[in-house]
Design a protein around this motif. Structure first.
Motif, PDB file in Angstrom:
ATOM      1  N   ILE A 165       0.855  -1.185   0.000  1.00  0.00           N
ATOM      2  CA  ILE A 165       0.000   0.000   0.000  1.00  0.00           C
ATOM      3  C   ILE A 165       0.894   1.238   0.000  1.00  0.00           C
ATOM      4  CG2 ILE A 165      -1.736   1.308   1.309  1.00  0.00           C
ATOM      5  CD1 ILE A 165      -2.720  -1.400   2.430  1.00  0.00           C
ATOM      6  N   LYS A 166       0.710   2.074  -0.987  1.00  0.00           N
ATOM      7  CA  LYS A 166       1.481   3.318  -1.048  1.00  0.00           C
ATOM      8  C   LYS A 166       0.546   4.445  -0.636  1.00  0.00           C
ATOM      9  CE  LYS A 166       4.580   1.728  -4.687  1.00  0.00           C
ATOM     10  NZ  LYS A 166       4.951   1.833  -6.095  1.00  0.00           N
ATOM     11  N   ALA A 167       0.841   5.107   0.474  1.00  0.00           N
ATOM     12  CA  ALA A 167      -0.081   6.131   0.980  1.00  0.00           C
ATOM     13  C   ALA A 167       0.686   7.295   1.594  1.00  0.00           C
ATOM     14  CB  ALA A 167      -1.002   5.521   2.019  1.00  0.00           C
ATOM     15  N   VAL A 168       0.098   8.474   1.533  1.00  0.00           N
ATOM     16  CA  VAL A 168       0.715   9.668   2.125  1.00  0.00           C
ATOM     17  C   VAL A 168       0.663   9.550   3.650  1.00  0.00           C
ATOM     18  CG1 VAL A 168       0.581  12.195   2.281  1.00  0.00           C
ATOM     19  CG2 VAL A 168       0.014  11.038   0.128  1.00  0.00           C
ATOM     20  N   GLU A 169      -0.486   9.089   4.165  1.00  0.00           N
ATOM     21  CA  GLU A 169      -0.608   8.865   5.611  1.00  0.00           C
ATOM     22  C   GLU A 169      -1.514   7.656   5.886  1.00  0.00           C
ATOM     23  OE1 GLU A 169      -2.745  11.873   7.725  1.00  0.00           O
ATOM     24  OE2 GLU A 169      -3.940  12.406   5.981  1.00  0.00           O
ATOM     25  N   ILE A 170      -1.375   7.085   7.083  1.00  0.00           N
ATOM     26  CA  ILE A 170      -2.165   5.901   7.443  1.00  0.00           C
ATOM     27  C   ILE A 170      -3.519   6.375   7.987  1.00  0.00           C
ATOM     28  CG2 ILE A 170      -2.224   3.753   8.783  1.00  0.00           C
ATOM     29  CD1 ILE A 170       0.137   3.891   6.807  1.00  0.00           C
ATOM     30  N   THR A 171      -4.517   6.327   7.149  1.00  0.00           N
ATOM     31  CA  THR A 171      -5.868   6.727   7.556  1.00  0.00           C
ATOM     32  C   THR A 171      -6.596   5.533   8.177  1.00  0.00           C
ATOM     33  OG1 THR A 171      -6.737   6.103   5.405  1.00  0.00           O
ATOM     34  CG2 THR A 171      -6.009   8.399   5.657  1.00  0.00           C
ATOM     35  N   ASP A 172      -7.791   5.787   8.737  1.00  0.00           N
ATOM     36  CA  ASP A 172      -8.583   4.697   9.321  1.00  0.00           C
ATOM     37  C   ASP A 172      -8.935   3.646   8.273  1.00  0.00           C
ATOM     38  OD1 ASP A 172      -8.453   5.896  11.726  1.00  0.00           O
ATOM     39  OD2 ASP A 172     -10.487   6.756  11.680  1.00  0.00           O
ATOM     40  N   GLU A 173      -9.210   4.145   7.056  1.00  0.00           N
ATOM     41  CA  GLU A 173      -9.568   3.221   5.974  1.00  0.00           C
ATOM     42  C   GLU A 173      -8.386   2.289   5.655  1.00  0.00           C
ATOM     43  OE1 GLU A 173     -10.206   6.487   5.816  1.00  0.00           O
ATOM     44  OE2 GLU A 173     -12.395   6.457   5.869  1.00  0.00           O
ATOM     45  N   ILE A 174      -7.196   2.883   5.627  1.00  0.00           N
ATOM     46  CA  ILE A 174      -6.014   2.069   5.320  1.00  0.00           C
ATOM     47  C   ILE A 174      -5.749   1.070   6.454  1.00  0.00           C
ATOM     48  CG2 ILE A 174      -3.491   2.135   5.014  1.00  0.00           C
ATOM     49  CD1 ILE A 174      -3.947   4.699   3.378  1.00  0.00           C
ATOM     50  N   SER A 175      -5.864   1.555   7.702  1.00  0.00           N
ATOM     51  CA  SER A 175      -5.683   0.639   8.840  1.00  0.00           C
ATOM     52  C   SER A 175      -6.673  -0.520   8.759  1.00  0.00           C
ATOM     53  CB  SER A 175      -5.885   1.378  10.164  1.00  0.00           C
ATOM     54  OG  SER A 175      -4.910   2.353  10.298  1.00  0.00           O
ATOM     55  N   GLY A 176      -7.925  -0.180   8.391  1.00  0.00           N
ATOM     56  CA  GLY A 176      -8.963  -1.208   8.248  1.00  0.00           C
ATOM     57  C   GLY A 176      -8.605  -2.220   7.170  1.00  0.00           C
ATOM     58  N   ALA A 177      -8.075  -1.688   6.057  1.00  0.00           N
ATOM     59  CA  ALA A 177      -7.687  -2.577   4.952  1.00  0.00           C
ATOM     60  C   ALA A 177      -6.543  -3.491   5.381  1.00  0.00           C
ATOM     61  CB  ALA A 177      -7.278  -1.744   3.743  1.00  0.00           C
ATOM     62  N   VAL A 178      -5.595  -2.928   6.127  1.00  0.00           N
ATOM     63  CA  VAL A 178      -4.448  -3.714   6.612  1.00  0.00           C
ATOM     64  C   VAL A 178      -4.943  -4.826   7.543  1.00  0.00           C
ATOM     65  CG1 VAL A 178      -2.349  -3.652   8.035  1.00  0.00           C
ATOM     66  CG2 VAL A 178      -2.756  -1.865   6.339  1.00  0.00           C
ATOM     67  N   GLU A 179      -5.850  -4.439   8.462  1.00  0.00           N
ATOM     68  CA  GLU A 179      -6.418  -5.435   9.395  1.00  0.00           C
ATOM     69  C   GLU A 179      -7.095  -6.565   8.634  1.00  0.00           C
ATOM     70  OE1 GLU A 179      -9.063  -4.061  12.369  1.00  0.00           O
ATOM     71  OE2 GLU A 179      -7.473  -3.600  13.779  1.00  0.00           O
ATOM     72  N   LEU A 180      -7.856  -6.152   7.606  1.00  0.00           N
ATOM     73  CA  LEU A 180      -8.592  -7.135   6.807  1.00  0.00           C
ATOM     74  C   LEU A 180      -7.631  -8.082   6.092  1.00  0.00           C
ATOM     75  CD1 LEU A 180     -11.674  -7.506   6.164  1.00  0.00           C
ATOM     76  CD2 LEU A 180     -11.194  -6.425   3.986  1.00  0.00           C
ATOM     77  N   LEU A 181      -6.583  -7.502   5.498  1.00  0.00           N
ATOM     78  CA  LEU A 181      -5.618  -8.320   4.758  1.00  0.00           C
ATOM     79  C   LEU A 181      -4.821  -9.233   5.675  1.00  0.00           C
ATOM     80  CD1 LEU A 181      -4.341  -5.596   2.281  1.00  0.00           C
ATOM     81  CD2 LEU A 181      -5.508  -7.691   1.634  1.00  0.00           C
ATOM     82  N   GLU A 182      -4.527  -8.730   6.876  1.00  0.00           N
ATOM     83  CA  GLU A 182      -3.737  -9.540   7.803  1.00  0.00           C
ATOM     84  C   GLU A 182      -4.603 -10.524   8.585  1.00  0.00           C
ATOM     85  OE1 GLU A 182      -1.647  -6.608  10.049  1.00  0.00           O
ATOM     86  OE2 GLU A 182       0.078  -6.630   8.686  1.00  0.00           O
ATOM     87  N   GLY A 183      -5.911 -10.427   8.385  1.00  0.00           N
ATOM     88  CA  GLY A 183      -6.818 -11.375   9.037  1.00  0.00           C
ATOM     89  C   GLY A 183      -7.252 -10.950  10.419  1.00  0.00           C
ATOM     90  N   ASP A 184      -6.760  -9.786  10.910  1.00  0.00           N
ATOM     91  CA  ASP A 184      -7.075  -9.358  12.270  1.00  0.00           C
ATOM     92  C   ASP A 184      -8.524  -8.920  12.462  1.00  0.00           C
ATOM     93  OD1 ASP A 184      -4.557  -9.922  12.874  1.00  0.00           O
ATOM     94  OD2 ASP A 184      -3.860  -7.869  13.135  1.00  0.00           O
ATOM     95  N   ALA A 185      -9.177  -8.523  11.352  1.00  0.00           N
ATOM     96  CA  ALA A 185     -10.548  -8.026  11.480  1.00  0.00           C
ATOM     97  C   ALA A 185     -11.558  -9.177  11.552  1.00  0.00           C
ATOM     98  CB  ALA A 185     -10.874  -7.133  10.294  1.00  0.00           C
ATOM     99  N   LYS A 186     -11.058 -10.386  11.255  1.00  0.00           N
ATOM    100  CA  LYS A 186     -11.955 -11.540  11.257  1.00  0.00           C
ATOM    101  C   LYS A 186     -12.401 -11.861  12.681  1.00  0.00           C
ATOM    102  CE  LYS A 186      -9.865 -13.634   7.224  1.00  0.00           C
ATOM    103  NZ  LYS A 186      -8.745 -14.461   6.811  1.00  0.00           N
ATOM    104  N   GLY A 187     -13.632 -12.298  12.761  1.00  0.00           N
ATOM    105  CA  GLY A 187     -14.141 -12.706  14.068  1.00  0.00           C
ATOM    106  C   GLY A 187     -14.610 -14.140  14.008  1.00  0.00           C
ATOM    107  N   PHE A 188     -14.671 -14.792  15.154  1.00  0.00           N
ATOM    108  CA  PHE A 188     -15.194 -16.164  15.176  1.00  0.00           C
ATOM    109  C   PHE A 188     -15.856 -16.416  16.526  1.00  0.00           C
ATOM    110  CE2 PHE A 188     -11.776 -18.153  17.699  1.00  0.00           C
ATOM    111  CZ  PHE A 188     -10.782 -17.182  17.574  1.00  0.00           C
ATOM    112  N   ALA A 189     -16.759 -17.381  16.521  1.00  0.00           N
ATOM    113  CA  ALA A 189     -17.570 -17.639  17.713  1.00  0.00           C
ATOM    114  C   ALA A 189     -16.791 -18.427  18.761  1.00  0.00           C
ATOM    115  CB  ALA A 189     -18.820 -18.410  17.308  1.00  0.00           C
ATOM    116  N   VAL A 190     -16.870 -17.908  19.985  1.00  0.00           N
ATOM    117  CA  VAL A 190     -16.268 -18.618  21.125  1.00  0.00           C
ATOM    118  C   VAL A 190     -17.300 -18.637  22.250  1.00  0.00           C
ATOM    119  CG1 VAL A 190     -13.884 -17.961  20.578  1.00  0.00           C
ATOM    120  CG2 VAL A 190     -15.255 -16.460  22.032  1.00  0.00           C
TER     121      VAL A 190
END
Lengths: 146, 145
Positions: free
Chosen positions: B18-43
């Protein structure tokens, strides 16, 4: 399956180490003691005996790594037992297959064995340390903060 | 933002730059999604079911065919098997032994023992063991393998 893979790997490493030992012995005898290298020969049964020794020694190595979740001191004792048992196997093979025929070459084989053994552990620990540094450096870039 | 997608031959080659001028919330969200951190599962815990965000997980362990998920808040159990979570979470969730998956983002440091096993200290000071056989995959996930 992993144990079989480890056994094959260890057999190759130990056999190679013994051949390196033979090479060192040959160099010492020719360079420092003036022996005629052209008189040196390696029979097929010598090569077979080295591979066989490697295969048996690797069983000891597999036993060494069977339970690694033990205290450092206990593992150190296991290493000493491993070292001595592998040395015993080498000496027995050396005696049976005539790797050495006189006391001086027996001493030479013994010295080379302990040097190679120490070298292998030193290199392994160095590789572990290098891997740790690489992993820790990479972790610094991704770590979550509490 | 322009998006380029280039087809590669194997999973090993997959990466997102990702080439960006600054890390916005949208970019952080995209990073989380790509890294799998945004995924949730039932416990579940004490009979209640929760959706746990992957980024809260420290490690996951399988004991007697039951799967336990460890977070800062405590331990939960889940119906997922270890291999299913390994596929589901991906990213920095990596198998560190036959019965455990660790979140590499929660690891403070690692130290090899003379026996070859690797002790990984987590950010909550817990220590989990990375078997030498899995070290290669850990390094690959960190991009150093």
């Amino acid at each position: 399956m992993n144990k079989l893979k480890l056994w094959f790997e260890q057999t190759a490493i130990i056999s190679f180490s013994i051949f390196v030992g033979i090479l060192i012995e040959g160099l010492v005898y020719s360079v420092f003691l003036g022996d005629d290298l052209s008189a040196f020969s390696l029979s097929w049964f010598h090569i077979l005996s080295v591979i066989l020794a490697g295969a048996i020694c690797s069983v000891m190595t597999i036993l060494l790594f069977i339970d690694t979740n033990i205290l450092k001191n206990k593992f150190t004792v296991k290493i000493i037992i491993h070292c001595l048992s592998v040395y015993l196997i080498i000496v027995l093979f050396g005696w049976f297959f005539k790797w050495f025929t006189k006391l001086s070459s027996f001493i030479m084989v013994s010295v080379i064995f302990f040097l190679v053994y120490a070298f292998v552990w030193t290199v392994s620990l160095w590789i572990y340390k290098r891997d740790d540094n690489k992993i820790n450096k990479a972790l610094n870039g991704i770590r979550d903060e509490e | 933002m322009r998006v380029h997608i280039e087809k590669v031959d194997s999973k090993d080659q997959e990466e997102a730059v990702i080439k960006a001028v600054e890390i916005t919330d949208e970019i952080s969200g995209a990073v989380e999604l790509l890294e799998g951190d945004a995924k949730g599962f039932a416990v579940s815990k004490d009979g209640k079911t929760y959706i746990l965000k992957a980024s809260n997980v420290y490690y996951i362990e399988s004991v007697d065919k039951k799967t336990f998920v460890y977070t800062r808040q405590g331990c939960y159990d889940t119906k997922y098997r270890l291999y299913e979570l390994e596929v589901l979470l991906g990213g920095y969730f990596v198998r560190c032994s036959k019965s455990m998956i660790v979140n590499l983002r929660k690891v403070r440091n690692v130290k090899s023992q003379i026996s070859g096993r690797i002790d990984a200290t987590l950010i909550n000071d817990e220590v989990v063991v990375i078997s030498r056989g899995y070290a290669k995959e850990v390094k690959r996930r960190l991009g150093i393998g």
